[in-house]
Design a protein around this motif. Structure first.
Motif, short mmCIF file in Angstrom:
data_model
loop_
_atom_site.label_atom_id
_atom_site.label_comp_id
_atom_site.label_asym_id
_atom_site.label_seq_id
_atom_site.Cartn_x
_atom_site.Cartn_y
_atom_site.Cartn_z
N SER A 21 8.15 -4.00 2.87
CA SER A 21 7.06 -3.30 3.53
C SER A 21 6.52 -2.29 2.51
CB SER A 21 7.55 -2.57 4.78
OG SER A 21 8.02 -3.50 5.73
N ILE A 22 5.23 -1.96 2.62
CA ILE A 22 4.60 -1.12 1.60
C ILE A 22 3.92 0.07 2.25
CG2 ILE A 22 2.90 -1.06 -0.26
CD1 ILE A 22 3.14 -4.14 -0.32
N LEU A 23 4.16 1.25 1.69
CA LEU A 23 3.42 2.45 2.04
C LEU A 23 2.55 2.79 0.85
CD1 LEU A 23 2.84 4.92 3.85
CD2 LEU A 23 4.68 6.09 2.64
N VAL A 24 1.23 2.70 1.03
CA VAL A 24 0.28 2.99 -0.03
C VAL A 24 -0.31 4.37 0.22
CG1 VAL A 24 -1.86 2.26 -1.15
CG2 VAL A 24 -0.33 0.55 -0.21
N SER A 25 -0.44 5.15 -0.84
CA SER A 25 -1.08 6.46 -0.68
C SER A 25 -2.03 6.69 -1.85
CB SER A 25 -0.03 7.57 -0.62
OG SER A 25 0.75 7.59 -1.79
N ARG A 26 -3.17 7.26 -1.51
CA ARG A 26 -4.15 7.67 -2.51
C ARG A 26 -4.18 9.18 -2.53
NH1 ARG A 26 -9.57 3.88 -1.65
NH2 ARG A 26 -8.66 2.01 -2.56
N SER A 27 -3.79 9.78 -3.63
CA SER A 27 -3.87 11.24 -3.82
C SER A 27 -3.15 12.03 -2.73
CB SER A 27 -5.33 11.68 -3.89
OG SER A 27 -6.01 10.97 -4.87
N MET A 28 -1.97 11.61 -2.36
CA MET A 28 -1.19 12.33 -1.35
C MET A 28 0.05 12.92 -2.01
SD MET A 28 -2.90 12.06 1.42
CE MET A 28 -1.85 12.49 2.76
N PRO A 29 0.47 14.10 -1.58
CA PRO A 29 1.69 14.70 -2.15
C PRO A 29 2.92 13.82 -1.90
CG PRO A 29 0.50 16.28 -0.78
CD PRO A 29 -0.15 14.95 -0.59
N ARG A 30 3.82 13.79 -2.86
CA ARG A 30 5.02 12.95 -2.75
C ARG A 30 5.88 13.30 -1.54
NH1 ARG A 30 7.83 11.31 -8.43
NH2 ARG A 30 5.89 10.77 -9.45
N ASP A 31 6.04 14.59 -1.24
CA ASP A 31 6.91 14.97 -0.13
C ASP A 31 6.35 14.46 1.20
OD1 ASP A 31 4.80 16.75 -0.40
OD2 ASP A 31 5.94 18.47 0.33
N LEU A 32 5.04 14.45 1.34
CA LEU A 32 4.42 13.93 2.55
C LEU A 32 4.63 12.42 2.64
CD1 LEU A 32 2.75 14.59 5.04
CD2 LEU A 32 0.70 14.25 3.67
N ALA A 46 12.86 -8.07 5.85
CA ALA A 46 12.39 -7.15 4.81
C ALA A 46 13.56 -6.59 4.02
CB ALA A 46 11.59 -6.00 5.43
N LYS A 47 13.35 -6.47 2.72
CA LYS A 47 14.37 -5.90 1.84
C LYS A 47 14.34 -4.38 1.88
CE LYS A 47 14.41 -9.62 -1.55
NZ LYS A 47 14.14 -9.97 -2.95
N GLY A 48 13.26 -3.81 2.35
CA GLY A 48 13.13 -2.35 2.40
C GLY A 48 11.66 -1.96 2.37
N VAL A 49 11.44 -0.68 2.13
CA VAL A 49 10.09 -0.13 2.08
C VAL A 49 9.86 0.45 0.70
CG1 VAL A 49 8.49 1.54 3.09
CG2 VAL A 49 10.19 0.44 4.54
N ILE A 50 8.70 0.12 0.11
CA ILE A 50 8.33 0.66 -1.20
C ILE A 50 7.15 1.61 -1.02
CG2 ILE A 50 7.27 0.11 -3.42
CD1 ILE A 50 8.76 -2.45 -3.48
N HIS A 51 7.29 2.82 -1.58
CA HIS A 51 6.14 3.73 -1.63
C HIS A 51 5.39 3.41 -2.90
CE1 HIS A 51 4.37 7.85 -2.66
NE2 HIS A 51 3.55 7.21 -1.86
#
Length: 158
Positions: A21-32, A46-51
């Motif tokens: 599974s994928i979490l995509v972020s554009r210009s977002m702080p890493r902690d968030l 699913a093998k896991g989640v990738i940021h």
């Protein structure tokens, strides 16, 4: 688009994100983004989640020539985590690109300003169906959006 692994090496997207599974972020702080990882659905296969932080170069121009220096500096700051460098102007191309490489959930983390910009119909002049085509395409692809308020928008009474 070009994908990079956590060592900063160019990688084949399928090798990195297949069955994740994928979490995509554009210009977002890493902690968030780390806090949002728990909200990403994953199937039993699913093998896991990738940021996957995304840096898009679409629409970044300084006069007639592109000026990527600030953004490439931001990309350098991502070293140590997988990332994607793209030229996708909107989420349709990004979602299509990622969904070709995984069958798992694709979730994007956006702030309230970016979410508000998604409803600006002038962004969709190149699409025959306009804003309806955009939302139809991302819905069909199964894109989920997690919306975060901007820090400037949060008011705390003393």
């Amino acid at each position: 688009a070009v994908t990079f692994d956590s060592a900063g090496e160019i990688t084949v997207p399928t090798d990195m994100i297949r069955k994740h599974s994928i979490l995509v972020s554009r210009s977002m702080p890493r902690d968030l983004a780390k806090a949002a990882l728990a909200k990403v659905p994953k199937s039993d296969e699913a093998k896991g989640v990738i940021h996957l932080p995304e840096l898009t170069l679409a629409g970044l121009t300084n006069g007639d020539s592109p000026d990527y220096t600030a953004d490439l500096g931001q990309f350098d700051a991502l070293h140590g985590s997988p990332a994607i460098l793209s030229h996708f102007p909107n989420y349709i191309q990004l979602t299509n690109y990622l969904s070709r490489n995984t069958n798992e959930a694709i979730v994007t983390l956006v702030d309230s300003a970016e979410m508000q910009a998604l409803f600006d119909e002038s962004q969709y002049d190149g699409l025959d169906g306009g804003i309806l085509e955009f939302f139809g395409c991302i819905t069909r692809a199964g894109l989920t959006m997690l919306v975060s308020p901007r820090v400037e928008d949060v008011k705390v009474d003393p």
